[in-house]
Design a protein around this motif. Structure first.
Motif, PDB file in Angstrom:
ATOM      1  N   ASN A  44       0.832  -1.197   0.000  1.00  0.00           N
ATOM      2  CA  ASN A  44       0.000   0.000   0.000  1.00  0.00           C
ATOM      3  C   ASN A  44       0.875   1.258   0.000  1.00  0.00           C
ATOM      4  OD1 ASN A  44      -2.472  -1.401   0.162  1.00  0.00           O
ATOM      5  ND2 ASN A  44      -2.301  -1.574   2.378  1.00  0.00           N
ATOM      6  N   PRO A  45       0.391   2.354  -0.549  1.00  0.00           N
ATOM      7  CA  PRO A  45       1.162   3.601  -0.496  1.00  0.00           C
ATOM      8  C   PRO A  45       1.354   4.068   0.939  1.00  0.00           C
ATOM      9  CG  PRO A  45      -1.085   4.013  -1.238  1.00  0.00           C
ATOM     10  CD  PRO A  45      -0.919   2.531  -1.195  1.00  0.00           C
ATOM     11  N   VAL A  46       2.487   4.701   1.192  1.00  0.00           N
ATOM     12  CA  VAL A  46       2.777   5.261   2.514  1.00  0.00           C
ATOM     13  C   VAL A  46       3.287   6.685   2.347  1.00  0.00           C
ATOM     14  CG1 VAL A  46       3.298   3.030   3.578  1.00  0.00           C
ATOM     15  CG2 VAL A  46       5.142   4.360   2.532  1.00  0.00           C
ATOM     16  N   ILE A  47       3.123   7.476   3.383  1.00  0.00           N
ATOM     17  CA  ILE A  47       3.723   8.812   3.404  1.00  0.00           C
ATOM     18  C   ILE A  47       5.134   8.666   3.955  1.00  0.00           C
ATOM     19  CG2 ILE A  47       3.568  11.165   4.278  1.00  0.00           C
ATOM     20  CD1 ILE A  47       0.595  10.728   4.684  1.00  0.00           C
ATOM     21  N   ASP A  48       6.107   9.074   3.169  1.00  0.00           N
ATOM     22  CA  ASP A  48       7.481   9.026   3.650  1.00  0.00           C
ATOM     23  C   ASP A  48       7.794  10.310   4.431  1.00  0.00           C
ATOM     24  OD1 ASP A  48      10.093   8.583   4.143  1.00  0.00           O
ATOM     25  OD2 ASP A  48      10.750   8.441   2.078  1.00  0.00           O
ATOM     26  N   THR A  49       7.915  11.422   3.729  1.00  0.00           N
ATOM     27  CA  THR A  49       8.252  12.688   4.375  1.00  0.00           C
ATOM     28  C   THR A  49       7.174  13.723   4.077  1.00  0.00           C
ATOM     29  OG1 THR A  49      10.624  12.225   4.185  1.00  0.00           O
ATOM     30  CG2 THR A  49       9.987  14.527   4.522  1.00  0.00           C
ATOM     31  N   ILE A  50       6.908  14.577   5.050  1.00  0.00           N
ATOM     32  CA  ILE A  50       5.957  15.659   4.844  1.00  0.00           C
ATOM     33  C   ILE A  50       6.546  16.941   5.426  1.00  0.00           C
ATOM     34  CG2 ILE A  50       4.669  15.336   7.016  1.00  0.00           C
ATOM     35  CD1 ILE A  50       2.099  15.896   5.341  1.00  0.00           C
ATOM     36  N   ALA A  51       6.315  18.054   4.755  1.00  0.00           N
ATOM     37  CA  ALA A  51       6.736  19.367   5.238  1.00  0.00           C
ATOM     38  C   ALA A  51       5.496  20.237   5.386  1.00  0.00           C
ATOM     39  CB  ALA A  51       7.731  20.010   4.281  1.00  0.00           C
ATOM     40  N   LEU A  52       5.341  20.851   6.555  1.00  0.00           N
ATOM     41  CA  LEU A  52       4.153  21.645   6.878  1.00  0.00           C
ATOM     42  C   LEU A  52       4.569  23.044   7.314  1.00  0.00           C
ATOM     43  CD1 LEU A  52       2.431  18.946   9.126  1.00  0.00           C
ATOM     44  CD2 LEU A  52       1.841  19.462   6.759  1.00  0.00           C
ATOM     45  N   PHE A 142       9.263  16.217   8.686  1.00  0.00           N
ATOM     46  CA  PHE A 142       9.627  14.976   9.365  1.00  0.00           C
ATOM     47  C   PHE A 142       9.230  13.773   8.515  1.00  0.00           C
ATOM     48  CE2 PHE A 142       5.467  16.314  10.836  1.00  0.00           C
ATOM     49  CZ  PHE A 142       4.683  15.157  10.774  1.00  0.00           C
ATOM     50  N   SER A 143       9.862  12.647   8.822  1.00  0.00           N
ATOM     51  CA  SER A 143       9.537  11.393   8.157  1.00  0.00           C
ATOM     52  C   SER A 143       8.381  10.744   8.899  1.00  0.00           C
ATOM     53  CB  SER A 143      10.747  10.454   8.130  1.00  0.00           C
ATOM     54  OG  SER A 143      10.365   9.176   7.679  1.00  0.00           O
ATOM     55  N   VAL A 144       7.245  10.669   8.254  1.00  0.00           N
ATOM     56  CA  VAL A 144       6.051  10.097   8.881  1.00  0.00           C
ATOM     57  C   VAL A 144       6.283   8.622   9.209  1.00  0.00           C
ATOM     58  CG1 VAL A 144       3.603   9.578   8.553  1.00  0.00           C
ATOM     59  CG2 VAL A 144       4.552  11.742   7.719  1.00  0.00           C
ATOM     60  N   LEU A 147       8.773   8.348  12.209  1.00  0.00           N
ATOM     61  CA  LEU A 147       8.371   8.972  13.466  1.00  0.00           C
ATOM     62  C   LEU A 147       7.492   8.053  14.306  1.00  0.00           C
ATOM     63  CD1 LEU A 147       9.025  11.753  14.633  1.00  0.00           C
ATOM     64  CD2 LEU A 147       6.777  12.506  13.906  1.00  0.00           C
ATOM     65  N   GLY A 148       6.487   7.442  13.681  1.00  0.00           N
ATOM     66  CA  GLY A 148       5.598   6.575  14.438  1.00  0.00           C
ATOM     67  C   GLY A 148       4.671   7.366  15.353  1.00  0.00           C
ATOM     68  N   LYS A 149       3.702   6.675  15.931  1.00  0.00           N
ATOM     69  CA  LYS A 149       2.708   7.356  16.765  1.00  0.00           C
ATOM     70  C   LYS A 149       3.316   7.892  18.057  1.00  0.00           C
ATOM     71  CE  LYS A 149      -1.103   4.709  14.802  1.00  0.00           C
ATOM     72  NZ  LYS A 149      -2.205   3.749  15.027  1.00  0.00           N
ATOM     73  N   THR A 150       4.281   7.173  18.616  1.00  0.00           N
ATOM     74  CA  THR A 150       4.915   7.692  19.833  1.00  0.00           C
ATOM     75  C   THR A 150       5.765   8.916  19.526  1.00  0.00           C
ATOM     76  OG1 THR A 150       6.788   6.173  19.527  1.00  0.00           O
ATOM     77  CG2 THR A 150       4.961   5.413  20.918  1.00  0.00           C
ATOM     78  N   GLY A 151       6.238   9.004  18.277  1.00  0.00           N
ATOM     79  CA  GLY A 151       7.032  10.158  17.884  1.00  0.00           C
ATOM     80  C   GLY A 151       6.230  11.447  17.880  1.00  0.00           C
TER      81      GLY A 151
END
Length: 391
Positions: A44-52, A142-144, A147-151
């Motif tokens: 499945n597609p995943v989000i690697d990095t996102i900039a906000l 950050f790298s989604v 990072l993970g949920k705890t991140g």
């Protein structure tokens, strides 16, 4: 309940071993039985990095005691100047272990720091103090996937060290905009050398190879040449990157997630100015690209012959490679060349219906939920109560 695993087997090695790997079934988009012994799996597609980018405009307006525009603007300016100073103080504090000045520089931002996430191989990049007043005062990258949920909780902790009891982390995201989002699709049990990527707008492919393991990275350049030296320095790089994810993991000293199984990542980088809350509406990011694989040919058209031919064609060009193939072999397979590659790996129908599933499982889901929430719920009892804490 533990995830159901999907087992795949790779081709036998020269030592006679058959590599295997287990993939959580809920990560699998689809699979293709290329031969009775080879199954290619597309995840499945995943989000690697996102900039906000963040203005916190809605939160500041909600928290400002006066509703007058001038008061809100003055509060905003005072608030962000305080944040800029606090970032510098924290990054310069030798006792501070989790906020450091970054070696990276983000254009048009004066200050950039790394926010370290304890216990994880992850770092968020925080940039503040833009050079232009029209820009958002804060940018976070950050790298989604890392990072993970705890991140996300750790990011909130880093923010609380910068902003002392003024605007809560969860209230920052109502006005947040996406500037870049990288969407990745992983292909398992198919070598990067056997993946053919085609786009009619591409005129150059720049590839990197290892002398020991072969091809590792492909970058694609569009038909807009640099006038000075178009053959040496094409300027219009596309938004697509293809690379050997397994080799990348090894290069960083990490164990490959899927052991000895070939692992190719196809990654599209989308530039955007859309609100974060509209991320579920993101359109298919690989529009115009075709991702093809070798088909299985019946005897006497041994697949290895055609792999050699296409490897040669990539380096020498089609006509020069054709001249190297013995005539009696070429005559057997010439009419099959148009059938040799099949575009069934990545397409909108196969992977993009899973985009919502990606967001539901992603660590960014919490921030996405906050971006669509009501400030009364995010900041209960805090309307009109913003008072600055002196640094």
């Amino acid at each position: 309940m533990s995830a159901i695993n999907f087992t795949i087997e790779g081709p036998k090695s020269s030592a006679g071993n058959t590599p295997k790997a287990d993939v959580p079934f809920d990560e699998v988009s689809h699979w293709i039985d290329v031969t009775p012994s080879q199954r290619v799996v597309v995840l499945n597609p995943v989000i690697d990095t996102i900039a906000l980018t963040v203005t916190a405009q809605s939160a500041l307006k909600y928290l400002t005691p006066s509703v007058a525009l001038a008061d809100t603007q003055a509060t905003s300016a005072t608030y962000w100047n305080g944040i800029f100073n606090r970032v510098a103080e924290e990054a310069s504090d030798p006792t501070q272990e989790l906020i450091h000045w970054s070696k990276r520089r983000i254009p048009k931002y004066k200050k950039t720091v790394d926010l370290l996430i304890p216990g994880q191989d992850a770092t968020a990049l925080l940039s503040v103090d833009p050079t232009q007043k029209s820009m958002a005062p804060l940018r976070l990258e950050f790298s989604v996937s890392k990072l993970g949920k705890t991140g996300i909780k750790e990011l909130a902790n880093r923010w609380s060290e910068i902003d002392i009891d003024n605007v809560a982390f969860q209230a920052l995201w109502l006005d947040a905009r996406i500037t870049r989002v990288d969407i990745a699709v992983d292909i398992l049990n198919l070598d990067i050398s056997d993946l053919v990527v085609f786009n009619p707008a591409v005129w150059k492919i720049w590839s990197a190879a290892s002398a020991s393991t072969g091809m590792q990275t492909h970058q694609f350049y569009l038909k807009k040449a640099n006038k000075k030296s178009p053959f040496l320095d094409p300027k219009s790089r596309s938004d697509l990157l293809v690379y050997d994810k397994r080799e990348e993991q090894l290069a960083h000293g990490n164990e490959p997630r899927f052991d000895q199984i070939a692992h190719v990542r196809v990654e599209a980088s989308r530039q955007s100015k859309s609100f974060l809350r509209n991320l579920p509406k993101l359109t298919y990011p690989f529009q115009g690209w075709e991702f093809q694989r070798p088909a299985s040919l019946p005897p006497p058209y041994e697949a290895w012959i055609w792999k050699l031919f296409f490897d040669s064609a990539r380096v020498r060009g089609y006509e020069a490679a054709k001249m190297l193939v013995p005539e009696h072999i070429w005559e057997k397979g010439d009419h099959l060349l148009d059938k040799f590659y099949e575009g069934d790996l990545i397409n909108e129908q196969s992977i993009w219906p899973d985009w919502d599933k990606t967001l539901q499982k992603s660590s960014i889901r919490q921030i996405l939920d906050w971006s669509k929430s009501d400030l009364h719920d995010l900041l209960p009892g805090q309307k009109g109560t913003l008072y600055f804490t002196s640094p």
